[in-house]
Design a protein around this motif. Structure first.
Motif, mmCIF file in Angstrom:
data_model
loop_
_atom_site.group_PDB
_atom_site.id
_atom_site.type_symbol
_atom_site.label_atom_id
_atom_site.label_comp_id
_atom_site.label_asym_id
_atom_site.label_seq_id
_atom_site.Cartn_x
_atom_site.Cartn_y
_atom_site.Cartn_z
ATOM 1 N N SER A 22 0.254 -2.333 0.765
ATOM 2 C CA SER A 22 -0.878 -1.834 -0.039
ATOM 3 C C SER A 22 -0.377 -1.480 -1.437
ATOM 4 N N ILE A 23 -1.279 -1.601 -2.420
ATOM 5 C CA ILE A 23 -0.923 -1.341 -3.809
ATOM 6 C C ILE A 23 -2.101 -0.667 -4.500
ATOM 7 N N VAL A 24 -1.782 0.225 -5.429
ATOM 8 C CA VAL A 24 -2.822 0.905 -6.199
ATOM 9 C C VAL A 24 -2.328 1.052 -7.635
ATOM 10 N N ASN A 25 -3.215 0.768 -8.584
ATOM 11 C CA ASN A 25 -2.904 0.885 -10.014
ATOM 12 C C ASN A 25 -3.212 2.326 -10.442
ATOM 13 N N PHE A 37 2.259 1.043 -10.786
ATOM 14 C CA PHE A 37 1.747 0.701 -9.458
ATOM 15 C C PHE A 37 2.483 1.513 -8.419
ATOM 16 N N LEU A 38 1.726 2.047 -7.441
ATOM 17 C CA LEU A 38 2.309 2.679 -6.265
ATOM 18 C C LEU A 38 2.167 1.685 -5.126
ATOM 19 N N CYS A 39 3.290 1.347 -4.474
ATOM 20 C CA CYS A 39 3.317 0.327 -3.439
ATOM 21 C C CYS A 39 3.753 0.951 -2.126
ATOM 22 N N ALA A 40 3.025 0.634 -1.024
ATOM 23 C CA ALA A 40 3.422 1.051 0.323
ATOM 24 C C ALA A 40 4.088 -0.136 0.990
ATOM 25 N N THR A 41 5.375 -0.023 1.399
ATOM 26 C CA THR A 41 6.155 -1.139 1.930
ATOM 27 C C THR A 41 6.825 -0.743 3.229
ATOM 28 N N VAL A 42 7.186 -1.779 4.022
ATOM 29 C CA VAL A 42 8.003 -1.607 5.216
ATOM 30 C C VAL A 42 9.099 -2.647 5.174
ATOM 31 N N THR A 43 10.219 -2.363 5.786
ATOM 32 C CA THR A 43 11.323 -3.315 5.834
ATOM 33 C C THR A 43 11.094 -4.300 6.973
ATOM 34 N N THR A 44 11.651 -5.514 6.836
ATOM 35 C CA THR A 44 11.480 -6.556 7.865
ATOM 36 C C THR A 44 12.543 -6.473 8.932
ATOM 37 N N GLU A 45 13.528 -5.640 8.765
ATOM 38 C CA GLU A 45 14.608 -5.483 9.733
ATOM 39 C C GLU A 45 14.534 -4.103 10.365
ATOM 40 N N ARG A 46 15.026 -4.045 11.615
ATOM 41 C CA ARG A 46 15.083 -2.771 12.319
ATOM 42 C C ARG A 46 16.351 -2.014 11.927
ATOM 43 N N PRO A 47 16.323 -0.696 11.932
ATOM 44 C CA PRO A 47 15.129 0.140 12.127
ATOM 45 C C PRO A 47 14.196 0.045 10.916
ATOM 46 N N GLN A 49 11.932 0.919 7.955
ATOM 47 C CA GLN A 49 11.863 1.988 6.946
ATOM 48 C C GLN A 49 10.585 1.804 6.130
ATOM 49 N N VAL A 50 9.823 2.906 6.054
ATOM 50 C CA VAL A 50 8.562 2.878 5.322
ATOM 51 C C VAL A 50 8.762 3.656 4.024
ATOM 52 N N LYS A 51 8.346 3.067 2.897
ATOM 53 C CA LYS A 51 8.584 3.682 1.598
ATOM 54 C C LYS A 51 7.331 3.587 0.736
ATOM 55 N N VAL A 52 7.285 4.512 -0.230
ATOM 56 C CA VAL A 52 6.307 4.451 -1.314
ATOM 57 C C VAL A 52 7.100 4.233 -2.591
ATOM 58 N N ILE A 53 6.831 3.106 -3.274
ATOM 59 C CA ILE A 53 7.665 2.717 -4.416
ATOM 60 C C ILE A 53 6.788 2.666 -5.661
ATOM 61 N N LYS A 54 7.321 3.277 -6.741
ATOM 62 C CA LYS A 54 6.655 3.212 -8.037
ATOM 63 C C LYS A 54 7.229 2.046 -8.825
ATOM 64 N N VAL A 55 6.328 1.105 -9.197
ATOM 65 C CA VAL A 55 6.729 -0.107 -9.934
ATOM 66 C C VAL A 55 6.089 -0.040 -11.315
ATOM 67 N N TRP A 70 10.295 6.578 -2.700
ATOM 68 C CA TRP A 70 10.258 7.767 -1.824
ATOM 69 C C TRP A 70 10.152 7.313 -0.376
ATOM 70 N N GLU A 71 10.894 7.962 0.504
ATOM 71 C CA GLU A 71 10.740 7.707 1.935
ATOM 72 C C GLU A 71 9.429 8.337 2.395
ATOM 73 N N LEU A 72 8.687 7.583 3.260
ATOM 74 C CA LEU A 72 7.406 8.099 3.732
ATOM 75 C C LEU A 72 7.597 9.363 4.589
ATOM 76 N N ARG A 73 8.762 9.470 5.250
ATOM 77 C CA ARG A 73 9.002 10.665 6.062
ATOM 78 C C ARG A 73 9.171 11.924 5.207
ATOM 79 N N ASP A 74 9.428 11.769 3.882
ATOM 80 C CA ASP A 74 9.533 12.933 2.984
ATOM 81 C C ASP A 74 8.173 13.373 2.459
ATOM 82 N N LEU A 75 7.142 12.547 2.729
ATOM 83 C CA LEU A 75 5.792 12.914 2.266
ATOM 84 C C LEU A 75 5.223 13.977 3.198
ATOM 85 N N THR A 76 4.809 15.118 2.644
ATOM 86 C CA THR A 76 4.287 16.237 3.450
ATOM 87 C C THR A 76 2.777 16.302 3.438
#
Length: 908
Positions: A22-25, A37-47, A49-55, A70-76
């Motif tokens: 997902s992406i939002v301007n 842009f704020l981007c919500a991403t996941v890695t294709t390899e295990r384990p 990792q879900v991140k929110v990335i500022k581009v 930012w790691e999604l697990r750090d989002l409160t």
């Protein structure tokens, strides 16, 4: 936006094995619009990792670059700002709060929904979604990243999210089965299409087997349906039986309802009977007065202790019966009304008996206290009998007898305030006249002792007071509100006799009116001090005892609400009724005690003022004694009760004493200014200087450790300034004695006095007096020494004048008037014999100027000797500098000077 997603996936996330979901301007809230842009991403390899990335787009604008991840697990928390009203603003709470503004509301909602889904699938710690619509938060099955192919050409938009939603993760059992199947087929991995065809054929075989199995079980299905039909028939029979049972129970219910209603009426009747019995028992127990109490209220003996106790118990019981808290409706009962009327009659009867009895007790007690003064023939004989011992009568037995009725007075106050108030006014009226006589007689004896008058030497202009007169006066006490008649005697003007011998001074600072302090000695003042202290010591316990008795007897210890507003009238304290509808005013009972004390002891303050005026007339210095004593007693009274009658009265009298003290100081200053010095005799120590010494010595002995030391210090400053000013004034007016001598002797005397007394507030004045004495001693010595060697002094003064004008010292001898020949002529006029003769004449003149009592002759003579030697050395120095090599010397030496001064002093 789709093209941007593909570009970001291709250029940024695919090389890092990440998938863009997902992406939002956005831009930062409150700042200039610099989009990113704020981007919500996941890695294709295990384990995973879900991140929110500022581009952010590069500065050149040709490619994108990662800025912050930012790691999604750090989002409160995710705050959408408003769950009802649509807004493009939202906050992300990581290590700090990041505030964003989306380019559109749809992009914001899509991004927040994606964050929620990722949190549900991958993150154990749940994120708080604040102000987010519930429609955006939909539960989805968890996915694994293997279900979505990764690559450069995959969809990043909505199709990718649909694939994520349709994906269902295999469980362990399913994975194991697939592995077994693949192991059983050798080409399962090398030829996937052949393996899929094989699986399809096997699935068709299984489907056919299932259909055949279903067809084979048709017989069992028919049997099951028949059993279900039979069960339905049985259910219908059971329902029919239940309906019949319900009809039967309905009639039973009606009968039970009738029985329950009947039981309720019986219970209600029993409850009412019990309540009625309880009310009757309450009225009987609380509104029934014992016969013994009724008899005590009607006929009880109020003169004996046992009778007073019985009446007190009966009165308390009656008050309890009258104050019973009746329930609504009780007042409608005739029996209750009759009982209340009976109680009111008993209360009125007993209140009338009690008030009459206490009024008689007041009269009898006052008569007994007045009776001793009726035994003599006149008041002068009574005063003569009491003149040996200055005491006031003790009223403790009277108070002790009356305190037996304290509880009855409290009862009377709570039940019939009118009679209570009447007794209060009668008590004040009787006791005020009794205390008037006792206190006035007491003060007359004190005045006699102060003035030294005796029975034979002084007669009192008082009317004879026979026993019949006292009896007639006490008979008038039996009136309910009448005032006592008769008058108390008072002293006429007393002629004050002086004692001791007159002083030698012509004027005295202590003369006040017709009296002269020079006729009084220390013994007279000590006697006055003791008498004044005895008067205050007798008055204090008398007032405190009476105030304590009033508080206990009339029950005035606390602040209570009293019916009506108490006001002070000519007859004492009365009660003014309230206006209809007005609020009941509260009145301070402490104030009532003070008003009673003012009424009873109305003569104390005037008598104290008269005594103070007499003491001040006898000797103005008595104001010092009175100020110290009165201040101490006021301080003591204020520590006990600052608002009491005694504290207030003594405080008012203290003001008068302080005024007399200030008047004494002012008169002394005035008399200093009025001092006249004889023109024919030498001045010596001025009278007011000597009398300031006497005043200070006396004041220091009186004010030692006194509370009002500050008043004395202020008086000292006024007096010493007046002494300084008037010493200088007299010195300027003196004709017989030189001004320097007057100043020197008097300031020496002042300095000696202050040094001896060590008065801390006059340290500056002591230093000033010493400086004045030293300065005027030096002036007098220099002036006097100028006369024996007058020509020689004039000659050397001229020499010094020429040098001051610029003539060189060694050239002064060339001046005609100051030549060596002229110097020799002047020196020859003062041989040793002439110098000694001049000094002898100077000694006699100094002796005439100085007074004997100050004994400064030798001090002045020694100072003259030192000054003469200093001048001699100064003259020799001038000769050596201005007439070098001339060989000119004085006709006498320093040793000759010492011999001259010593022989002259010894010869006289």
């Amino acid at each position: 936006m789709t093209a941007i997603k593909h570009a970001l996936q291709r250029d940024i996330f695919t090389p890092n094995d990440e998938r863009l979901l997902s992406i939002v301007n956005v831009c930062k809230a409150g700042k200039k619009k610099r989009n990113c842009f704020l981007c919500a991403t996941v890695t294709t390899e295990r384990p995973v990792q879900v991140k929110v990335i500022k581009v952010k787009k590069s500065d050149k604008g040709d490619f994108y670059k990662r800025q912050i991840a930012w790691e999604l697990r750090d989002l409160t928390a995710v705050d959408a700002k408003d769950a009802i009203k649509e807004s493009s603003e939202f906050d992300l709470h990581f290590d700090k709060v990041y505030k964003w503004v989306a380019s559109s509301i749809a992009e914001k909602n899509t991004f927040i929904s994606c964050i929620w889904k990722l949190n549900q699938r991958y993150i154990r710690k749940k994120i708080d979604f604040i102000n987010v619509s519930s429609q955006l938060l939909e539960e989805l099955p968890k996915v694994t990243e293997e279900s979505v192919p990764s690559g450069e050409n995959q969809n990043v938009g909505g199709t990718d999210e649909e694939a994520v939603d349709e994906y269902q993760e295999l469980n362990a059992r399913e994975e194991q089965d697939i592995e077994i199947m693949m192991e059983g087929c050798e080409y399962a991995i090398s030829n996937a299409e052949a393996f899929a065809d094989k699986l399809s054929r096997e699935l068709q075989v299984l489907d056919g087997a299932n259909i055949q199995s279903i067809m084979a079980s048709e017989k069992q299905v028919n049997i099951l349906m028949k059993l279900l039909d039979d069960a339905l028939k049985e259910v219908d029979q059971i329902e029919w039986k239940l309906s019949s049972y319900e009809d039967m129970l309905r009639s039973v219910k009606e009968q039970m309802d009738q029985i329950s209603e009947s039981n309720h009426l019986i219970h209600l009747s029993n409850t009412n009977n019990l309540k009625l019995l309880s009310e009757i028992e309450f009225l009987v127990n609380h509104m029934d007065l014992a016969k013994g109490h009724i008899k005590a209220l009607q006929e009880g003996d109020l003169s004996s202790s046992r009778g007073i106790e019985a009446c007190t118990n009966a009165a308390d019981a009656l008050l309890q019966c009258m104050n019973v808290a009746l329930q609504p409706g009780h007042e409608l009962l005739q029996a209750v009304n009759q009982q209340q009327q009976r109680f009111s009659d008993l209360r009125e009867l007993f209140a009338r008996r009690l008030a009459s009895h206490l009024n008689n007790v007041f009269v009898q007690q006052v008569f007994l206290l007045l009776l001793p003064s009726a035994k003599g023939h006149d008041q002068s004989s009574t005063l003569a009998q009491h003149s040996a011992e200055l005491t006031l009568p003790n009223h403790h037995p009277f108070h002790r007898d009356l305190l037996r009725y304290a509880k009855l007075m409290e009862w009377l106050k709570n039940t019939d305030y009118g009679k209570y108030e009447g007794l209060t006014k009668n008590y004040m009226d009787y006791l005020s006249r009794l205390y008037d006589r006792e206190i006035k007689d007491f003060f007359e004896v004190a005045k006699i002792k102060m003035t030294g008058a005796t029975k034979e030497g002084k007669k009192f202009a008082t009317l004879p007071r026979k026993e019949s007169a006292v009896k007639q006066e006490t008979e008038s006490l039996h009136g309910s509100s009448g005032k006592l008649t008769g008058s108390t005697s008072s002293l006429n003007k007393l002629s004050v006799q002086s004692s001791g011998s007159r002083r030698s001074q012509s004027s005295s600072l202590l003369d006040m009116g017709n009296m002269s302090a020079s006729d009084l000695d220390v013994a007279d003042r000590t006697k006055f001090d003791k008498i004044f202290e005895q008067v205050l010591s007798e008055l204090e316990p008398l007032c405190l005892a009476e105030q304590d008795f009033i508080s206990k007897f009339f029950k005035l210890q606390q602040h209570l609400s009293i019916p009506g507003t108490p006001v002070e009238t000519d007859g004492g304290i009365s009660t003014r009724p309230h206006n209809i509808g007005g609020l009941q005013s509260a009145y301070s009972e402490n104030h009532m005690i003070r008003q009673m004390m003012i009424k009873i002891f109305r003569c104390v303050e005037p008598e104290l003022n008269n005594l103070i005026a007499l003491g001040d007339k006898i000797d103005s210095f008595n104001s010092l004694y009175m100020l110290v004593k009165m201040s101490h007693h006021v301080w003591t009274a204020q520590n006990v009760d600052p608002t009491s009658f005694l504290s207030t009265t003594l405080g008012n009298v203290l003001v008068t004493v302080k005024r007399n003290f200030d008047k004494c100081i002012s008169n002394q200053i005035k008399q200093m200014e009025d001092v006249k010095i004889s023109k024919k005799s030498k001045v010596g120590i001025l009278p007011f200087v000597a009398e300031f010494e006497e005043f200070a010595a006396l004041a220091e002995s009186i004010f030692r450790n006194a509370e009002r030391r500050g008043d004395l210090d202020k008086a000292y400053l006024k007096l010493i300034r007046a002494v300084f000013a008037n010493v200088e004034k007299v010195a300027n007016e003196s004709q017989k004695t030189p001004r320097d001598v007057v100043m020197m002797e008097n300031f020496h005397h002042i300095f000696a006095t202050l040094s001896r007394l060590k008065i801390s507030c006059l340290e500056a004045e002591k230093k000033e007096a010493k400086q004045q004495y030293t300065d005027y001693l030096q002036l007098y010595v220099i002036y006097s020494l100028g006369q024996p060697l007058e020509k020689l002094n004039h000659f050397f003064e001229g020499v010094e004048a020429r040098v001051a004008q610029g003539v060189r010292e060694e050239e002064v001898s060339y001046q005609l008037a100051f030549s060596k020949q002229e110097l020799r002529k002047v020196i020859k006029e003062y041989p040793g014999k002439e110098v000694k003769k001049g000094l002898d004449n100077l000694y006699r003149k100094v002796d005439k100027h100085l007074c004997e009592e100050e004994n400064l002759l030798q001090v002045v003579w020694h100072s003259m000797q030192d000054e003469f030697i200093r001048q001699y050395k100064h003259f020799e120095g001038l000769i050596a500098r201005c007439y070098p090599g001339s060989g000119i010397t004085m006709e006498f030496t320093i040793q000759d000077i010492l011999d001259y001064f010593s022989s002259i002093a010894q010869s006289h």
